[in-house]
Each structure stands twice: as structure tokens, then as C-alpha cells.
Design an enzyme around this catalytic site. Structure first.
Site, PDB file in Angstrom:
ATOM      1  N   SER A   7      49.231 -21.656  -9.335  1.00 48.97           N
ATOM      2  CA  SER A   7      48.480 -22.025 -10.537  1.00 48.97           C
ATOM      3  C   SER A   7      49.246 -21.509 -11.734  1.00 48.97           C
ATOM      4  O   SER A   7      49.492 -20.310 -11.869  1.00 48.97           O
ATOM      5  CB  SER A   7      47.084 -21.389 -10.500  1.00 48.97           C
ATOM      6  N   HIS A  31      49.025 -26.295  -9.285  1.00 45.26           N
ATOM      7  CA  HIS A  31      47.589 -26.281  -9.580  1.00 45.26           C
ATOM      8  C   HIS A  31      47.433 -26.011 -11.077  1.00 45.26           C
ATOM      9  O   HIS A  31      47.913 -24.999 -11.583  1.00 45.26           O
ATOM     10  CB  HIS A  31      46.924 -25.188  -8.746  1.00 45.26           C
ATOM     11  N   ASP A  33      44.980 -25.472 -14.179  1.00 44.18           N
ATOM     12  CA  ASP A  33      43.606 -25.073 -14.518  1.00 44.18           C
ATOM     13  C   ASP A  33      43.270 -25.464 -15.953  1.00 44.18           C
ATOM     14  O   ASP A  33      43.731 -24.841 -16.907  1.00 44.18           O
ATOM     15  CB  ASP A  33      43.442 -23.559 -14.351  1.00 44.18           C
ATOM     16  N   MET A  35      40.611 -25.610 -18.806  1.00 45.81           N
ATOM     17  CA  MET A  35      39.356 -24.970 -19.238  1.00 45.81           C
ATOM     18  C   MET A  35      39.107 -25.325 -20.701  1.00 45.81           C
ATOM     19  O   MET A  35      40.036 -25.324 -21.511  1.00 45.81           O
ATOM     20  CB  MET A  35      39.468 -23.451 -19.094  1.00 45.81           C
ATOM     21  N   HIS A  64      42.634 -29.126 -12.000  1.00 49.37           N
ATOM     22  CA  HIS A  64      41.308 -28.550 -11.740  1.00 49.37           C
ATOM     23  C   HIS A  64      40.569 -28.486 -13.071  1.00 49.37           C
ATOM     24  O   HIS A  64      40.875 -27.644 -13.913  1.00 49.37           O
ATOM     25  CB  HIS A  64      41.497 -27.157 -11.110  1.00 49.37           C
ATOM     26  N   MET A  66      37.768 -27.572 -15.394  1.00 51.60           N
ATOM     27  CA  MET A  66      36.611 -26.689 -15.623  1.00 51.60           C
ATOM     28  C   MET A  66      36.116 -26.989 -17.025  1.00 51.60           C
ATOM     29  O   MET A  66      36.327 -26.235 -17.978  1.00 51.60           O
ATOM     30  CB  MET A  66      37.032 -25.225 -15.459  1.00 51.60           C
ATOM     31  N   MET A 135      35.928 -22.128  -4.608  1.00 45.55           N
ATOM     32  CA  MET A 135      36.179 -21.066  -5.580  1.00 45.55           C
ATOM     33  C   MET A 135      35.822 -19.704  -4.973  1.00 45.55           C
ATOM     34  O   MET A 135      34.676 -19.478  -4.573  1.00 45.55           O
ATOM     35  CB  MET A 135      35.334 -21.288  -6.840  1.00 45.55           C
ATOM     36  N   GLY A 140      37.040 -19.455 -14.685  1.00 46.71           N
ATOM     37  CA  GLY A 140      37.217 -19.029 -16.076  1.00 46.71           C
ATOM     38  C   GLY A 140      38.467 -18.208 -16.324  1.00 46.71           C
ATOM     39  O   GLY A 140      39.080 -18.343 -17.373  1.00 46.71           O
ATOM     40  N   PHE A 141      38.830 -17.363 -15.359  1.00 45.99           N
ATOM     41  CA  PHE A 141      39.954 -16.467 -15.625  1.00 45.99           C
ATOM     42  C   PHE A 141      40.775 -16.230 -14.370  1.00 45.99           C
ATOM     43  O   PHE A 141      40.231 -16.130 -13.272  1.00 45.99           O
ATOM     44  CB  PHE A 141      39.457 -15.118 -16.168  1.00 45.99           C
ATOM     45  N   GLY A 143      43.222 -13.612 -12.270  1.00 45.35           N
ATOM     46  CA  GLY A 143      43.290 -12.160 -12.110  1.00 45.35           C
ATOM     47  C   GLY A 143      41.996 -11.500 -11.668  1.00 45.35           C
ATOM     48  O   GLY A 143      41.885 -10.285 -11.685  1.00 45.35           O
ATOM     49  N   ASP A 170      40.750 -21.071  -4.008  1.00 48.11           N
ATOM     50  CA  ASP A 170      41.184 -20.843  -5.382  1.00 48.11           C
ATOM     51  C   ASP A 170      40.504 -19.609  -5.975  1.00 48.11           C
ATOM     52  O   ASP A 170      39.301 -19.619  -6.218  1.00 48.11           O
ATOM     53  CB  ASP A 170      40.855 -22.090  -6.224  1.00 48.11           C
ATOM     54  N   GLY A 171      41.298 -18.575  -6.211  1.00 47.11           N
ATOM     55  CA  GLY A 171      40.802 -17.390  -6.895  1.00 47.11           C
ATOM     56  C   GLY A 171      41.032 -16.115  -6.102  1.00 47.11           C
ATOM     57  O   GLY A 171      40.540 -15.975  -4.988  1.00 47.11           O
ATOM     58  N   GLY A 172      41.835 -15.230  -6.645  1.00 46.03           N
ATOM     59  CA  GLY A 172      42.055 -13.937  -5.995  1.00 46.03           C
ATOM     60  C   GLY A 172      42.821 -14.020  -4.692  1.00 46.03           C
ATOM     61  O   GLY A 172      42.734 -13.121  -3.850  1.00 46.03           O
ATOM     62  N   SER A 193      47.942 -15.107 -10.433  1.00 43.78           N
ATOM     63  CA  SER A 193      48.406 -13.763 -10.784  1.00 43.78           C
ATOM     64  C   SER A 193      49.231 -13.107  -9.674  1.00 43.78           C
ATOM     65  O   SER A 193      50.174 -12.369  -9.960  1.00 43.78           O
ATOM     66  CB  SER A 193      47.221 -12.872 -11.171  1.00 43.78           C
TER      67      SER A 193
END
Ligand code: DX5
Ligand code: ZN
Length: 216
Positions: A7, A31, A33, A35, A64, A66, A135, A140-141, A143, A170-172, A193
Site C-alpha cells: 500500500s 494497493h 488507499d 480517503m 480501495h 474509503m 479490514m 483511515g490510517f 500504522g 488489509d491493516g497491520g 508501514s
């Protein structure tokens, strides 16, 4: 073979082409993002960046969204070069119609599943999606910390959807959380991240790609 989907949200936008270059050989797609500062309290990328990426890389882009009202603007991203577009079902008055419009336009269609949304809520859409973006953070963010409830949800969605669907986490996602996701049925790992925030993005991407390759 699984897919690593960096991402770009955590990349250095002053040197975006170089950032992509560093990890491209381990990447199956980008990917992106998007927003809008309304659906989520953060503002990122618009179609100009999708076009810019397409001009420097041949890899496909998963956009993606959002944003509120994806039905009004998804075509901008398709025209800019998105291969597939995922949106959050609660942002569209008629998600099924929007998925079908995307596919009719030759764009892969997907839904993003927020942490509080149950896997069963995806059942009515399964025949009309090319990917589901599960998700493992609140959108939204970049990290944020991985929410482990995503793991049983992946397992259930893989059972429901069968082997063909692209199941994206997706995420972390990092070297610790990635293997659990793959084991539970994810075949596309998104990571921002963990890759672009690491000292050696190429080495990290290589290891994450190896984890993704454990996918069934
Ligand atoms: C969250 C985005 C994710 C996220 C990934 O709203 O959809 O793609 O930025 O970032 P990391 O990998 O840093 O959690
Ligand atoms: Zn995303």
C-alpha cells in the site's frame, strides 16, 4: 502463489517512482488507499496518483475507496488505470448494482469489510465480487495495530467463497501477523508501514512475499 500488495500510503511521495521500484519485484499489485476526509478522518490520494503510478509501473492497481458516494466517482479511478476497485458497502445505496456496474465496465469489483461487519453480511454479494478486502484495522490510517478478530473472519469468508475469490487482508500486516492470515485463507497481503517504514523495504517485501506464497 500468494500476492504481496504494497500500500503506497506509507511511501515517500516525494520519490514515489523510486519507492515503487524498490519493491516491485516482490509485488503482484499496488494497493491504493483513497480517503476523502468524510468517510474517514484522513485525506489521501485521487485519480491523478493512479494515473501517475500507471505511467511508471506495469503492475495492476487495486483502488480501495474509503469515501462517501463511491458510485459518483469510481469511474475516475477506472479511467485513471485502476484494475480493480473496492468500496465499503455501507457507502453505496445499492452495493450490488455498483459491483455490477464496475464489472460491466471491465473493472474488477470488490467490497471492503470493516472490523465490526460480520462475514455473513457478505453472503449476498459473493457471486458479484472479484475480491474482498478484510479490514484488520479501522479504515483511515496506516500504522495501526492488527485486530486479531480478522483471522476467524478470513477463515469463514474463505469457506463461504471457495478457492477462487481473492481474499485480501488489509491493516497491520507484518511478518508476525501475515502468517496467521495466510493460514486462515488470505491470498493477498496488503502492507504499508511494515514495508515502507522498514530500514530495508526490499528485504521486508521479499520476506512478506514469501509469507504470502504460503497461501493455498
Ligand atoms: C487503512 C488502509 C490500509 C492501511 C495499511 O485504512 O486501508 O491499506 O493503510 O497500512 P498498514 O499496513 O500500515 O497498516
Ligand atoms: Zn486499504
Amino acid at each position: 502463489m500468494g500476492v504481496l500488495a504494497p500500500s503506497i500510503i506509507a511511501a515517500d511521495f516525494g520519490h514515489l517512482a523510486d519507492e515503487l521500484d524498490r519493491v516491485a519485484r516482490y509485488s503482484g499489485l499496488w494497493h491504493v488507499d483513497v480517503m476523502d476526509g468524510h468517510y474517514v478522518p484522513n485525506l489521501t490520494i485521487g485519480p491523478m496518483i493512479v494515473e501517475a503510478i500507471a505511467s511508471v509501473s506495469d503492475l495492476p492497481q487495486d483502488v480501495h475507496l474509503m469515501i462517501t458516494n463511491p458510485a459518483d466517482t469510481w469511474e475516475w479511478y477506472a479511467k485513471a488505470g485502476a484494475a480493480r476497485i473496492a468500496f465499503h458497502p455501507e457507502t453505496a445505496p445499492d452495493p450490488l448494482a455498483l459491483l455490477r456496474d464496475m464489472r460491466a465496465a471491465g473493472v474488477g469489483a470488490g467490497l471492503a469489510v470493516n472490523p465490526e461487519v460480520d462475514a455473513d453480511e457478505m453472503r449476498p454479494f459473493l457471486a458479484d465480487v472479484d475480491l474482498l478486502v478484510v479490514m484488520s484495522v479501522h479504515p483511515g490510517f496506516s500504522g495501526q495495530q492488527f485486530i486479531p478478530d480478522a483471522v476467524p473472519k478470513l477463515r469463514k469468508l474463505r469457506e463461504m467463497a471457495g478457492p477462487e475469490l481473492d481474499l485480501v487482508i488489509d491493516g497491520g500486516v507484518n511478518e508476525k501477523t501475515g502468517p496467521q492470515c495466510v493460514e486462515a485463507g488470505a491470498n493477498v497481503l496488503v502492507s504499508a508501514s511494515a514495508i515502507f517504514g522498514s530500514d530495508d523495504p526490499a528485504a521486508t517485501a521479499k520476506r512478506l512475499k514469501a509469507i504470502a506464497d504460503g497461501a493455498r
